[in-house]
Design a protein around this motif. Structure first.
Motif, PDB file in Angstrom:
ATOM      1  N   UNK A   1      33.406 -60.608 -88.919  1.00  0.00           N
ATOM      2  CA  UNK A   1      34.805 -60.793 -89.354  1.00  0.00           C
ATOM      3  C   UNK A   1      35.524 -59.451 -89.383  1.00  0.00           C
ATOM      4  N   UNK A   2      34.842 -58.437 -89.939  1.00  0.00           N
ATOM      5  CA  UNK A   2      35.457 -57.085 -90.001  1.00  0.00           C
ATOM      6  C   UNK A   2      35.701 -56.545 -88.600  1.00  0.00           C
ATOM      7  N   UNK A   3      34.874 -56.933 -87.650  1.00  0.00           N
ATOM      8  CA  UNK A   3      35.054 -56.463 -86.260  1.00  0.00           C
ATOM      9  C   UNK A   3      36.195 -57.206 -85.561  1.00  0.00           C
ATOM     10  N   UNK A   4      36.779 -58.206 -86.260  1.00  0.00           N
ATOM     11  CA  UNK A   4      37.911 -58.924 -85.674  1.00  0.00           C
ATOM     12  C   UNK A   4      37.598 -60.341 -85.233  1.00  0.00           C
ATOM     13  N   UNK A   5      36.375 -60.785 -85.405  1.00  0.00           N
ATOM     14  CA  UNK A   5      36.005 -62.145 -84.990  1.00  0.00           C
ATOM     15  C   UNK A   5      36.258 -63.108 -86.153  1.00  0.00           C
ATOM     16  N   UNK A   6      37.569 -63.314 -86.419  1.00  0.00           N
ATOM     17  CA  UNK A   6      37.987 -64.106 -87.586  1.00  0.00           C
ATOM     18  C   UNK A   6      37.528 -65.564 -87.470  1.00  0.00           C
ATOM     19  N   UNK A   7      37.192 -66.018 -86.252  1.00  0.00           N
ATOM     20  CA  UNK A   7      36.797 -67.417 -86.096  1.00  0.00           C
ATOM     21  C   UNK A   7      35.413 -67.720 -86.676  1.00  0.00           C
ATOM     22  N   UNK A   8      34.683 -66.632 -87.009  1.00  0.00           N
ATOM     23  CA  UNK A   8      33.344 -66.848 -87.566  1.00  0.00           C
ATOM     24  C   UNK A   8      33.450 -67.235 -89.042  1.00  0.00           C
ATOM     25  N   UNK A   9      32.998 -68.407 -89.378  1.00  0.00           N
ATOM     26  CA  UNK A   9      33.085 -68.870 -90.771  1.00  0.00           C
ATOM     27  C   UNK A   9      31.778 -68.619 -91.530  1.00  0.00           C
ATOM     28  N   UNK A  10      30.645 -68.710 -90.843  1.00  0.00           N
ATOM     29  CA  UNK A  10      29.351 -68.465 -91.518  1.00  0.00           C
ATOM     30  C   UNK A  10      28.284 -68.172 -90.457  1.00  0.00           C
ATOM     31  N   UNK A  11      27.210 -67.562 -90.902  1.00  0.00           N
ATOM     32  CA  UNK A  11      26.076 -67.300 -89.991  1.00  0.00           C
ATOM     33  C   UNK A  11      24.784 -67.526 -90.768  1.00  0.00           C
ATOM     34  N   UNK A  12      23.776 -68.082 -90.088  1.00  0.00           N
ATOM     35  CA  UNK A  12      22.462 -68.244 -90.713  1.00  0.00           C
ATOM     36  C   UNK A  12      21.408 -67.743 -89.722  1.00  0.00           C
ATOM     37  N   UNK A  13      20.447 -66.995 -90.255  1.00  0.00           N
ATOM     38  CA  UNK A  13      19.458 -66.357 -89.388  1.00  0.00           C
ATOM     39  C   UNK A  13      18.123 -67.099 -89.504  1.00  0.00           C
ATOM     40  N   UNK A  14      17.491 -67.369 -88.369  1.00  0.00           N
ATOM     41  CA  UNK A  14      16.156 -67.983 -88.373  1.00  0.00           C
ATOM     42  C   UNK A  14      15.218 -67.172 -87.485  1.00  0.00           C
ATOM     43  N   UNK A  15      13.947 -67.567 -87.483  1.00  0.00           N
ATOM     44  CA  UNK A  15      12.951 -66.864 -86.656  1.00  0.00           C
ATOM     45  C   UNK A  15      12.334 -67.826 -85.647  1.00  0.00           C
ATOM     46  N   UNK A  16      11.921 -67.239 -84.525  1.00  0.00           N
ATOM     47  CA  UNK A  16      11.136 -68.000 -83.542  1.00  0.00           C
ATOM     48  C   UNK A  16       9.872 -67.187 -83.287  1.00  0.00           C
ATOM     49  N   UNK A  17       8.720 -67.816 -83.500  1.00  0.00           N
ATOM     50  CA  UNK A  17       7.449 -67.119 -83.258  1.00  0.00           C
ATOM     51  C   UNK A  17       6.754 -67.825 -82.104  1.00  0.00           C
ATOM     52  N   UNK A  18       6.510 -67.074 -81.041  1.00  0.00           N
ATOM     53  CA  UNK A  18       5.858 -67.633 -79.857  1.00  0.00           C
ATOM     54  C   UNK A  18       4.390 -67.205 -79.886  1.00  0.00           C
ATOM     55  N   UNK A  19       3.515 -68.188 -79.981  1.00  0.00           N
ATOM     56  CA  UNK A  19       2.078 -67.897 -80.062  1.00  0.00           C
ATOM     57  C   UNK A  19       1.409 -68.238 -78.731  1.00  0.00           C
ATOM     58  N   UNK A  20       0.637 -67.304 -78.180  1.00  0.00           N
ATOM     59  CA  UNK A  20      -0.211 -67.599 -77.018  1.00  0.00           C
ATOM     60  C   UNK A  20      -1.571 -68.036 -77.562  1.00  0.00           C
ATOM     61  N   UNK A  21      -1.973 -69.253 -77.250  1.00  0.00           N
ATOM     62  CA  UNK A  21      -3.263 -69.772 -77.708  1.00  0.00           C
ATOM     63  C   UNK A  21      -4.219 -69.817 -76.520  1.00  0.00           C
ATOM     64  N   UNK A  22      -5.516 -69.576 -76.815  1.00  0.00           N
ATOM     65  CA  UNK A  22      -6.495 -69.534 -75.721  1.00  0.00           C
ATOM     66  C   UNK A  22      -6.555 -70.894 -75.006  1.00  0.00           C
ATOM     67  N   UNK A  23      -6.890 -70.848 -73.701  1.00  0.00           N
ATOM     68  CA  UNK A  23      -6.984 -72.078 -72.911  1.00  0.00           C
ATOM     69  C   UNK A  23      -8.143 -72.936 -73.419  1.00  0.00           C
ATOM     70  N   UNK A  24      -8.086 -74.219 -73.115  1.00  0.00           N
ATOM     71  CA  UNK A  24      -9.218 -75.092 -73.458  1.00  0.00           C
ATOM     72  C   UNK A  24      -9.048 -75.824 -74.770  1.00  0.00           C
TER      73      UNK A  24
END
Lengths: 81, 81
Positions: free
Chosen positions: A26-49
């Motif tokens: 908002x301070x940068x001028x993006x007044x259209x932003x009303x809210x933001x929520x942050x989440x995580x994505x964890x990508x796990x490589x699992x062994x074959x089989x």
């Protein structure tokens, strides 16, 4: 096999990080932003089989025991070959 | 309108946080975990009345200027009504 784990704050839980992002945008001028929520994505490589059922049970355990703080976070995951 | 921004480390960029998660899972007995990579999801609530084109241009700008460190991170986003 890959497991893609999505972790997000439960509804109603305050998200100071998200608020900081929204306020900064908002301070940068993006007044259209009303809210933001942050989440995580964890990508796990699992062994074959691993069977899908075994992987499903284990990934659920990993989420419950380490990856998500189940008091304030919810999680979902998908398995991909 | 909502914008869902997915931010991930570029291939080849070291992921110490991911390594720590993978190492911890392995120590906890989840030997099937070979690697882990951590990404972010930022959900933006945008005010109603924005055209999709306008929102697209603005969200791209927000990613380039604040949300992603484009030296080490890649981003993609989708807009949802």
């Amino acid at each position: 096999m890959k497991a893609i784990v999505h972790i997000a704050l439960k509804n109603g839980v305050l998200d100071p990080q998200g608020k900081a992002v929204a306020d900064t945008l908002t301070r940068m001028g993006y007044k259209e932003v009303e809210a933001a929520r942050i989440g995580k994505v964890i990508e796990l490589d699992l062994e074959d089989g691993l069977s899908k059922d075994a992987a499903d049970a284990r990934v659920k355990e990993m989420c419950e025991k380490l990856l998500a703080n189940t008091v304030i976070e919810s999680y979902r995951y998908e398995l991909a070959e």
